[in-house]
Design an enzyme around this catalytic site. Structure first.
Site, PDB file in Angstrom:
ATOM      1  CB  THR A  87      54.069   1.532 -31.917  1.00 24.61           C
ATOM      2  OG1 THR A  87      53.161   2.465 -32.481  1.00 24.61           O
ATOM      3  CG2 THR A  87      53.715   1.277 -30.452  1.00 24.61           C
ATOM      4  CG  ASP A  88      55.873   5.856 -36.925  1.00 16.95           C
ATOM      5  OD1 ASP A  88      55.008   5.404 -37.696  1.00 16.95           O
ATOM      6  OD2 ASP A  88      56.817   6.577 -37.301  1.00 16.95           O
ATOM      7  CG  PHE A 122      37.621 -42.001 -29.632  1.00 15.92           C
ATOM      8  CD1 PHE A 122      38.676 -41.798 -28.752  1.00 15.92           C
ATOM      9  CD2 PHE A 122      36.412 -41.363 -29.359  1.00 15.92           C
ATOM     10  CE1 PHE A 122      38.536 -40.977 -27.627  1.00 15.92           C
ATOM     11  CE2 PHE A 122      36.270 -40.537 -28.249  1.00 15.92           C
ATOM     12  CZ  PHE A 122      37.327 -40.344 -27.382  1.00 15.92           C
ATOM     13  NE  ARG A 153      39.054 -41.035 -33.958  1.00 14.25           N
ATOM     14  CZ  ARG A 153      39.013 -40.201 -32.928  1.00 14.25           C
ATOM     15  NH1 ARG A 153      37.874 -39.608 -32.586  1.00 14.25           N
ATOM     16  NH2 ARG A 153      40.102 -39.952 -32.206  1.00 14.25           N
ATOM     17  CG  HIS A 189      34.400 -33.551 -34.775  1.00 17.91           C
ATOM     18  ND1 HIS A 189      35.209 -34.384 -34.027  1.00 17.91           N
ATOM     19  CD2 HIS A 189      34.023 -32.559 -33.922  1.00 17.91           C
ATOM     20  CE1 HIS A 189      35.295 -33.919 -32.779  1.00 17.91           C
ATOM     21  NE2 HIS A 189      34.591 -32.798 -32.695  1.00 17.91           N
ATOM     22  CG  ASN A 240      38.866 -34.781 -33.353  1.00 16.69           C
ATOM     23  OD1 ASN A 240      38.799 -34.971 -34.564  1.00 16.69           O
ATOM     24  ND2 ASN A 240      38.722 -35.749 -32.456  1.00 16.69           N
ATOM     25  CE  LYS A 279      53.338   1.088 -35.762  1.00 16.32           C
ATOM     26  NZ  LYS A 279      52.378   2.131 -35.383  1.00 16.32           N
ATOM     27  CD  GLN A 325      43.091 -36.517 -25.694  1.00 21.20           C
ATOM     28  OE1 GLN A 325      42.730 -37.136 -26.707  1.00 21.20           O
ATOM     29  NE2 GLN A 325      42.228 -36.050 -24.802  1.00 21.20           N
TER      30      GLN A 325
END
Lengths: 301, 301, 301, 301
Positions: free
Chosen positions: D57-58, D166, D183, D256, D254, D12, D228
């Site tokens: 599942t009940d 970067f 950035r 942007h 990322n 469930k 990273q």
């Protein structure tokens, strides 16, 4: 105790590319969402931020668009393979590529002749054809090296209004569910199937349509004693019909349709009025495969 | 300065009801999402918490289920009207009812004969047929009093891959857009249309299918100089073809498909490769109506 | 019968602009989603596709970015007013502008001194502070002409675990709900409040924080006999405390928390274990205003 | 070629349980979403629809509610372990249990004294405190057998407005990105961390808060040359500070933030105005672990 870098990958996710091709005034549309993940000699980018081994995710995105122009987008499995091989073949630091593609379907809008347009409108007018999405997941260690192709679909929503039972289960101290010999069975199928080989490319479209039809038919034709049984029959049908496929994995939520109790209002309810619940839901996940299926390697990752 | 209660309404939203009808072994499914809003003599519930005038939202939900059994769910406009009238007619404190229904479409799964099931499976097996949703919005001051019926659809996603231009606009100091005589035009239509009368009930289904087809055809057949022009033509087509409808309101996002600049990669791009953007998007909203359209009253609220 | 164009508007929706300001090494972030809708002399763009009166939605987007640079983004009500006035004042064909802004909040990440960074990191590091969103909706017929300012918030999710009753309601034939003198009351508040004047601009930030606190306190402190009563008290609190505000409109779903029946397992449940349901839900909508509130004009459109 | 059943599990999903505890008039709320997946001797349910091995599942859902009453919900890792062990220990056909819990946080609403309520309102009034979600993923083969505990969080949205560069990446024929030494770096962290042992239970809460703070601080304090590198530093910080944790896995889009080109409007843009894009986005996934980390077994499945 030392701290070390474990498995990693990176890439550009969800590049939404639409490719139009024109064939003597008749347009064709391919509408895709492409996600690339690359891995390889990436220790230094993690340890020191040295990016010398990194093909930027921006360049990956550009490659998706450029390849859509250069090669067109045929079957999405082929397009994914072409991309994956390119990244590994062209960059020594990239050892492995994973490319995932979703495809959204479009139908032509049927219209009257419209000669004043120069074209007939139906030659370039389209309507999205539904909610299910075709998928492809491809891995490549480079051309000629290990590769895998998984096709599939998501959100194929199906319902049987009868022909489903559920009884004979364990009754523990927390069990209150009543058994039934007639219920609604509804689910949103996510299915993925692994091809024996990445070389089957010429027939990926036909294979997809046939596998989809197998899933639908087996769902419809199975008199179900449990959703697991239905899932197994669906996978089995695909494997019986399509020898190019060696394994099927499915995730199927049990979209509960509860019979509403109308007795307080003096009405019976012979499986006529249901409440469609959102959460919680049963979730059945399973794999069906042939006993000669090759090693999946990284196919499902 | 005194503080006073302004306009208010309350009700049960999003009751998900599925109605199955059985006709000599052939099943039919209606799958709806029903939202009720009531208003009336509700000052005291706000001012003092005295609930004497309140029909509970739980009872409203029960009524949806009970009426689905008692009357079935035919056209959703009719079902909504039946519910709305009931709430006002049966409770003196309820002066006005608003009922909104969404309907999700299902197709039959085509299968082989399956005589071992007793039934042919296709008689009770269904697949959701797409992403667009049919809608109805109904208001009622009670049987015989003021009422309104608005039909519609949401998420009808359409695209023309040519036949669209855009130029001749204002060029202010913040304008950098280049004019074009060939672009992709794509949108997700939300359209609602007002009926002249709530009495047209027998033909709501046929009216819906015809109006939907008008929208599709006008979108496809209009050589577009602006999305506004297309919107107007779509509304106009509906009003020309369907005299039971007196006003159409549409909201159409301009789902931008930007031509990707492939020049850096030595490629041209003659409207072949597009980037489908999410946000921001243009949003065009407009109404088209007949000059003899009756007063809308509360129809659009 | 003639077909005519009705009310219409168009613009660029959901321009996601982030504005960073730097104050002696300390950065500040404003993160907004801006939607512009313009109307005016737009008959020809609809009727013939003549765009001579159209300021492109692309230029509207550029204006949002350019104004974020030129004027900064202070309180979102002010930024919206500046944009709205500009569009009407600068273009004769634009008669009216509607600007809606959502603002997402960020907190500083508290960190240790990090002198090797040149800056202390907390001076430029942020974490999104929650799920509620501040909103502004502004209309302008141009500087010096009719204008309106509505502030607000969405998704303020609140819960009282006691202090709520519900009884004394109508019991019709579809009523099965049991009355209760102790329940959980939970909702996700969407509230918008109208300012008496668009000139209050200097204090929009303080006004917002105070109004939000009024909503929270009134929700917490009201012993509730109905969600309508709570809604009314919340609006009343704002109007009592903030004389610059003349009307409050709220939409509050009753996010049902059902007491789970644990009797089958030999347990009682004295309001300790709840099932939080998704759908259906009660939906309470209402307005509270002062009796001297000026005409709202187009404020809520 | 034979067709065989592969790995499978069922359960469930998304039981939404809210547990209120009362401590001398002060209420505490735990708000969770619990998903159970069981596996074991399930061949027959797939092959023939025989449900003799199936705990419904009940019943699983009922168990979640009953255990919330019986044991309370302390740290979610403990609650998940208690459930997982119960299913395996109590049913011979269940060999393995996977339990996943999401927890949504609530803060108290600060209010004035409200003696007329009997209680002070802040003792039972709460507001959802943000968008990040605490998670736990637990596997158990039964009490005393193999087990694993993974803690984590999703949607921790963070942003550095400077301190990120970067450059130095591969420049292939599809690379057009310009290098930058300043950035915006923004991401929505999904992090999960594996505990060395399932026995650490007493301190799961303190461990969670400390790990979360490590992630935030390392994000803020790392001068980043690549996302990273930031990811690695975040994992490393957790492992250095928390010896009970042996592996951290993260997925970080990322998000942007593109510098808007304002030159056409005669303005410079020194990292002040950004367009926050939705798609595509970079996606960085990686694992950081200690070299003495025990075998993960099924921990991440």
């Amino acid at each position: 105790m030392a701290i070390v870098l474990g498995p990693n990958r990176y890439g550009k996710a969800e590049t939404r590319v639409v490719r139009v091709t024109k064939d003597a005034g008749v347009h064709h549309v391919k509408d895709c969402n492409v996600s690339v993940s690359l891995s390889g000699d990436m220790d230094q980018v993690h340890l020191s931020g040295d990016n010398a081994a990194v093909l930027t995710t921006d360049a990956q995105k550009n490659t998706v668009f450029a390849f859509a122009k250069k090669y067109g987008i045929g079957e999405i499995e082929e397009f994914a393979l072409t991309l994956a091989r390119h990244f590994v073949d062209s960059q020594p630091t990239i050892r492995h590529a994973r490319v995932e593609v979703e495809e959204y379907g479009w139908d032509r809008i049927p219209v009257q002749e419209a000669p004043h347009l120069g074209l007939r409108a139906e030659q370039h007018s389209f309507v999205r054809n539904g909610s299910e999405v075709r998928t492809a997941l491809v891995h490549s260690d480079g051309s000629g090296a290990d590769e895998s192709v998984v096709s599939g679909l998501t959100d194929l929503v199906v319902l049987n209004s009868t022909g489903s039972e559920f009884h004979g289960y364990i009754e523990d101290e927390y069990t209150t569910l009543q058994p039934t010999d007639d219920r609604v069975l509804a689910t949103a199928v996510t299915a993925r199937w692994r091809h024996r080989s990445a070389e089957a490319a010429t027939a990926f479209g036909r294979s997809y349509r046939a596998a989809r039809q197998c899933l639908l038919e087996a769902f419809a034709e199975t008199h179900s004693l449990s959703l697991q049984q239905t899932l197994y029959q669906m996978g089995r049908r695909v494997l019986n019909e399509r020898r190019e496929i060696c394994e099927v994995r499915m995730a199927m939520p049990n979209k509960h349709h509860f019979v509403v109790d109308l007795e307080p209002f003096g009405m019976d309810n012979d499986n006529e009025v249901f409440y469609a619940a959102d959460r919680p839901y049963g979730l059945i996940e399973g794999s069906v495969l042939t006993d000669d299926a090759p090693d999946p390697l990284f196919a499902w990752e």
